[in-house]
Design a protein around this motif. Structure first.
Motif, short mmCIF file in Angstrom:
data_model
loop_
_atom_site.label_atom_id
_atom_site.label_comp_id
_atom_site.label_asym_id
_atom_site.label_seq_id
_atom_site.Cartn_x
_atom_site.Cartn_y
_atom_site.Cartn_z
N VAL A 630 0.86 -1.18 0.00
CA VAL A 630 0.00 0.00 0.00
C VAL A 630 0.89 1.24 0.00
N GLN A 631 0.45 2.27 -0.68
CA GLN A 631 1.23 3.52 -0.65
C GLN A 631 0.28 4.70 -0.71
N GLY A 632 0.77 5.83 -0.21
CA GLY A 632 -0.11 7.00 -0.20
C GLY A 632 0.67 8.29 -0.19
N GLN A 633 -0.02 9.37 -0.47
CA GLN A 633 0.60 10.69 -0.36
C GLN A 633 -0.44 11.70 0.11
N VAL A 634 0.07 12.80 0.60
CA VAL A 634 -0.82 13.83 1.13
C VAL A 634 -1.21 14.80 0.01
N HIS A 635 -2.46 15.28 0.08
CA HIS A 635 -2.93 16.32 -0.84
C HIS A 635 -3.36 17.49 0.04
N HIS A 636 -2.70 18.59 -0.16
CA HIS A 636 -2.82 19.71 0.76
C HIS A 636 -4.22 20.34 0.77
N GLY A 637 -4.79 20.42 1.97
CA GLY A 637 -6.02 21.20 2.20
C GLY A 637 -7.18 20.93 1.26
N MET A 638 -7.40 19.69 0.89
CA MET A 638 -8.45 19.42 -0.11
C MET A 638 -9.86 19.45 0.45
N ILE A 639 -9.99 19.22 1.76
CA ILE A 639 -11.32 19.20 2.38
C ILE A 639 -11.59 20.54 3.05
N ASN A 640 -12.84 20.97 2.99
CA ASN A 640 -13.24 22.15 3.77
C ASN A 640 -13.97 21.66 5.01
N LEU A 641 -13.27 21.76 6.10
CA LEU A 641 -13.81 21.25 7.37
C LEU A 641 -14.61 22.35 8.07
N ILE A 642 -15.84 22.04 8.45
CA ILE A 642 -16.65 23.05 9.16
C ILE A 642 -16.04 23.23 10.55
N MET A 643 -15.47 24.39 10.75
CA MET A 643 -14.73 24.63 12.00
C MET A 643 -14.47 26.13 12.10
#
Ligand SMILES: Nc1ncnc2c1ncn2[C@@H]1O[C@H](COP(=O)(O)OP(=O)(O)OP(=O)(O)O)[C@@H](O)[C@H]1O
Length: 646
Positions: A630-643
């Protein structure tokens, strides 16, 4: 009272006064107050006295008038009413602070005429609501009703089987009344099978909603995120604001949010999290949250929380049968797995972020954590931490232990570690069996305004909800008034019998999403600038936020949108005694994976895990994924979190 200004005293500029009036106390008409509205607060003082009381707008959720109470005026009483709902922090006797609900009501009786009093009360409501929505209001603003901010509309996905199975109860008793006070419009879908939330968000017309909120654990949000990413319009879809209310057993994201804001969580987490969510919703606030893309040989998934392999993944999945214990299931699962502490042979590779000494920074955070920091109101600023040269302004709060509460150090022998047995790995195959009532009928009789806000929600069918999603919400009816509140529609399963949940709706393997330029094909070697560790591991957690579950402060350096991942691992050689001590300390928020050459805590952007140990468990956001490379990488700030972000 347009144009009023307070006189500056002692060189301090008094805040601008937007409105000022004399009102009577709600029940005692002879007790009169001078009430002032400023951009920051509602301040009231008994006429003739100097003792001021303040309702900070940062603590206020809503404001209603007797127009919505539909009170019938009598000849003798032409007054209107103004009710303000606030949730100030109260210091507790021994430790910490909690919010408490305070409803402050005034009798608006300046005129002999009911309509004029209503008009005045409405003017106040418009001003307060505008301020709560973050609009600028001054003494010169023409406060007509058309200025009222539009109601936020939320799609709520509720998992009745998350955590201890109390999501619906918490939602009805705590969340709905607060949503009513905040004038938020909602439609509720109660999930009927694993994968239901995925199906809903994959097909619904998202333009009907200002945001999606899950009332469950992290697993349901994981479904939602992957459902959104499986849409052809994923790029747009994933931008819809996403929120979470804690009705799971881990609640890692929700805990991380409250922790970052310095909001209470240990006590009455649903109540406090709802307050935080609604404050952000009213202002339309979101904060970017990183997303991880994770590829196995057969599928791509997206995660916002963690990838886990080894001890912690086993605990997560194998403890599902203790779900009725809530967060304590992880404690029991940990103790159980500690007895048969196993090792997992494999290769861990990662792309390190140059120049970040994660362990050093974590030690700094943890040493500050030992200092008692007083929780503060949402509007206050906070200390900052630097990661990759970036400031994370809302962090570094002292939290006390929660999920691991009651964790005692138990002495065990330093026995040799076992390799996974068939018996232990097959535990995950056990089906969760639920016996909670599957049908949904939302009713509530919570003492709110006038202590009598009987709320009955109109229900639509699941087909209506999921099939059409046309946004035509039903407004709930109040027993004695048309009180302005949340508009609600729900799906309703009319089955009277308790039914076990059915598995189904398996998400398709193909999902869309961004390219992962940092990752070579899974069957090709990793680039030369990656670090590879080939050894026996005990556990491995790769995460993008601070807590993987309540009170489990596994990555002190993580923040929501730092664009990096933090990787924690333990190699074999760690004894049970060390593990036990470590788990307790991590739960206290006083230790990370600081084990010298036996462990590590590093900052990376991408990773690959190639297990050698035969079939076992790997999880993403606490949900099982296909076991293998398995492998993965980060994608910067893709979600808009209600906060809240102020
Ligand atoms: N009606 C349902 N019947 C069975 N499973 C469901 C249903 N609705 C949702 N699920 C599944 O329940 C699983 C667990 O949900 P969730 O993660 O929200 O709670 P949790 O595991 O208790 O909390 P956490 O992930 O925070 O530990 C998810 O995989 C979700 O797909």
């Amino acid at each position: 009272m347009a144009g009023l200004q307070c006189t500056p005293t002692d060189g301090i500029t008094a805040p601008q006064v937007i409105l000022q009036d004399d009102f009577a106390a709600y029940r005692r008409g002879n007790l009169r107050y001078t009430v002032r509205l400023t951009p920051e607060a509602i301040v009231y003082v008994v006429v003739g006295s100097k003792q001021e009381r303040t309702l900070a707008l940062a603590d206020v959720l809503g404001c209603h008038t007797s127009v919505s109470l539909r009170r019938k005026p009598t000849q003798a009483n032409q007054a209107a009413f103004l009710c303000i709902y606030s949730y100030p922090l109260k210091r507790k006797l021994l430790s910490g602070s909690v919010r408490t609900r305070v409803c402050t009501s005034f009798r608006v009786d300046r005129f002999d005429n009911y309509e004029q009093n209503c008009e005045l009360a409405e003017k106040w409501r418009v001003a307060v609501r505008c301020l709560l929505a973050g609009h600028t209001v001054t003494a010169d603003t023409d406060l007509r009703p058309s200025l009222l901010p539009s109601r936020p509309t939320l799609l709520v996905l509720l998992n009745p089987f998350g955590g201890q199975g109390k999501a619906k109860q918490y939602f009805d008793d705590q969340v709905l009344p607060m949503m009513g006070e905040a004038d938020v419009s909602i439609s509720v879908v109660t999930t009927e099978y694993s994968g239901h939330a995925f199906d809903v968000v994959q097909t619904t017309d998202l333009s009907s909603w200002g945001g999606i909120v899950v009332v469950s654990g992290d697993g349901l949000l994981y479904e939602v995120v992957n459902g959104l990413m499986s849409r052809p319009d994923w790029e747009q879809a994933i931008k819809i604001p996403l929120g979470i209310l804690p009705a799971g057993s881990g609640n890692g994201l929700c805990y991380s949010i409250n922790y970052a804001l310095g909001e209470p969580f240990e006590e009455d987490r649903m109540f406090h999290s709802t307050f935080v969510l609604l404050k952000a919703t009213m202002k339309g606030h979101t904060r970017p949250l990183d997303l991880m893309s994770v590829d196995t040989a057969s599928q791509r998934r997206y995660a916002f929380l963690s990838f886990q392999w080894g001890f912690s993944a086993d605990v997560d999945i194998e403890s599902e049968r203790y779900r009725y214990l809530g967060g304590s299931r992880f404690l029991f699962g940990s103790l159980h797995n500690l007895m048969k502490l196993r090792v997992y042979r494999g290769k861990l590779s990662f792309l390190p972020v140059e120049g970040v000494d994660a362990l050093k920074q974590a030690r700094q955070v943890l040493s500050q954590n030992k200092v008692d920091v007083k929780p503060r109101s949402l509007s206050h600023s906070s200390s900052a931490v630097t990661i990759n040269g970036r400031r994370d302004d809302a962090r570094m709060r002292t939290r006390s232990v929660s999920a691991m509460n009651g964790f005692n150090y138990i002495s065990t022998d330093n026995e040799p570690l076992e390799t996974p047995s068939q018996e232990s790995t097959s535990l995950d195959a056990q089906l969760m069996s639920f016996s909670t009532e599957n049908g949904v009928h939302h009713t509530n009789s919570e003492g709110h305004v006038n202590g009598n806000m009987n709320t009955v929600y109109e229900a639509t069918t699941a087909d209506d909800m999921v099939g059409k999603m046309d946004g035509k919400d039903k407004h709930y009816k109040n027993g004695d008034s048309d009180f302005i509140g949340a508009s609600v529609s729900t799906n309703q399963n009319n089955s009277k019998s308790s039914q076990p949940c059915t598995a189904g709706g398996n998400p398709p393997n193909h999902v869309y999403g961004p390219p992962s330029p940092l990752l070579p094909p899974l069957d090709q070697p990793v680039p030369a600038n990656w670090v590879t560790i080939d050894t026996d591991f005990v556990t491995m957690i790769i995460q993008s936020i601070s807590h993987i579950s309540e009170g489990y402060f596994s990555s002190p350096c993580s923040s929501f949108d730092d664009g990096v991942l933090f990787l924690s691992f333990l190699k074999s050689g760690v004894s049970r005694r060390q593990m036990l001590k470590f788990m307790g300390k991590m739960a206290e928020g006083t230790q990370v994976f600081d084990f010298g050459s036996d462990g590590g805590y590093v900052c990376c952007k991408a990773f690959r895990v190639e297990p050698v140990t035969p079939p076992g468990l790997m999880t993403l956001d606490g949900e099982k994924i296909h076991y293998g490379p398995v492998q993965g990488q980060v994608h910067h700030g893709m979600i808009n979190l209600i906060m809240p972000n102020d």
